[in-house]
Motif scaffolding. Structure first.
Motif, PDB file in Angstrom:
ATOM      1  N   SER A 193      -3.818  -2.474   0.310  1.00 48.69           N
ATOM      2  CA  SER A 193      -4.650  -2.531  -0.887  1.00 48.69           C
ATOM      3  C   SER A 193      -5.215  -1.141  -1.149  1.00 48.69           C
ATOM      4  O   SER A 193      -5.341  -0.317  -0.233  1.00 48.69           O
ATOM      5  CB  SER A 193      -5.780  -3.556  -0.713  1.00 48.69           C
ATOM      6  N   ARG A 250      -0.732  -5.974   5.114  1.00 52.42           N
ATOM      7  CA  ARG A 250      -1.288  -6.138   3.765  1.00 52.42           C
ATOM      8  C   ARG A 250      -1.827  -4.776   3.353  1.00 52.42           C
ATOM      9  O   ARG A 250      -2.564  -4.141   4.099  1.00 52.42           O
ATOM     10  CB  ARG A 250      -2.412  -7.158   3.781  1.00 52.42           C
ATOM     11  N   SER A 289      -7.096  -2.886  11.184  1.00 56.25           N
ATOM     12  CA  SER A 289      -7.061  -2.286   9.852  1.00 56.25           C
ATOM     13  C   SER A 289      -7.468  -0.825   9.946  1.00 56.25           C
ATOM     14  O   SER A 289      -8.142  -0.408  10.893  1.00 56.25           O
ATOM     15  CB  SER A 289      -7.985  -3.041   8.890  1.00 56.25           C
TER      16      SER A 289
END
Length: 168
Positions: A135, A133, A80
């Motif tokens: 966000s 993903r 990440s």
């Protein structure tokens, strides 16, 4: 009736006369073959010599290109990173994904968290190779659009289309 016979005879005589007179015209149109064979001076004979054998030379166009050794494909791992969203795409620290401002987007987040899901986790949920993903990381709660790019150069040869076509 007598007049018709005269016309037929006249037509026949004229046709024969025309045919006979055209024979001479046709022979004048074709050149005589014997005149082209005769030449004022005979050609001079020359001494011949044997041709020496030369080794066959193989050029680059005769040999196939060397086969490239493809490195084994590397499927993406988990990781990440946070990216500042700007007009130009920014690479998410060491991941395969780049994030930038979407064309025509009214609300643009200041920062985005990009999570790369590992290949094994993607396979368990029915996907192939890469998962991501996104966000918001700027504290905003409203949905916003961003542009995401994937650099798949590491694993282009991992599947049949890349392997058969030599894209790797």
């Amino acid at each position: 009736m007598r007049l018709q016979r005269v016309h037929v005879w006249l037509l026949a005589v004229l046709s024969v006369a025309l045919l006979v007179s055209s024979v001479d015209v046709v022979t004048d149109l074709a050149p005589s073959v014997s005149s082209s064979v005769e030449s004022p001076e005979p050609e001079r004979s020359v001494e011949g010599r044997p041709v020496r054998k030369v080794a066959d030379v193989r050029g680059a166009e005769d040999s196939p290109p060397p086969a490239k050794k493809a490195s084994p494909p590397v499927l993406p791992g988990a990781g990440s990173a946070e990216v500042v969203v700007g007009a130009a795409s920014a690479v998410a620290g060491g991941l395969l994904f780049s994030v930038g401002k979407a064309a025509g987007a009214a609300a643009v987040p200041g920062r985005v968290r990009v999570e790369s899901i590992g290949a094994e986790a993607v396979k368990r949920i029915g996907g192939v190779a890469a998962g991501v993903r996104l966000s918001r990381a700027d504290g905003g709660t409203q949905a916003a659009r961003v542009r995401v790019s994937v650099d798949y150069a590491q694993f282009v040869g991992a599947f049949s289309a890349g392997r058969c076509c030599g894209w790797g």
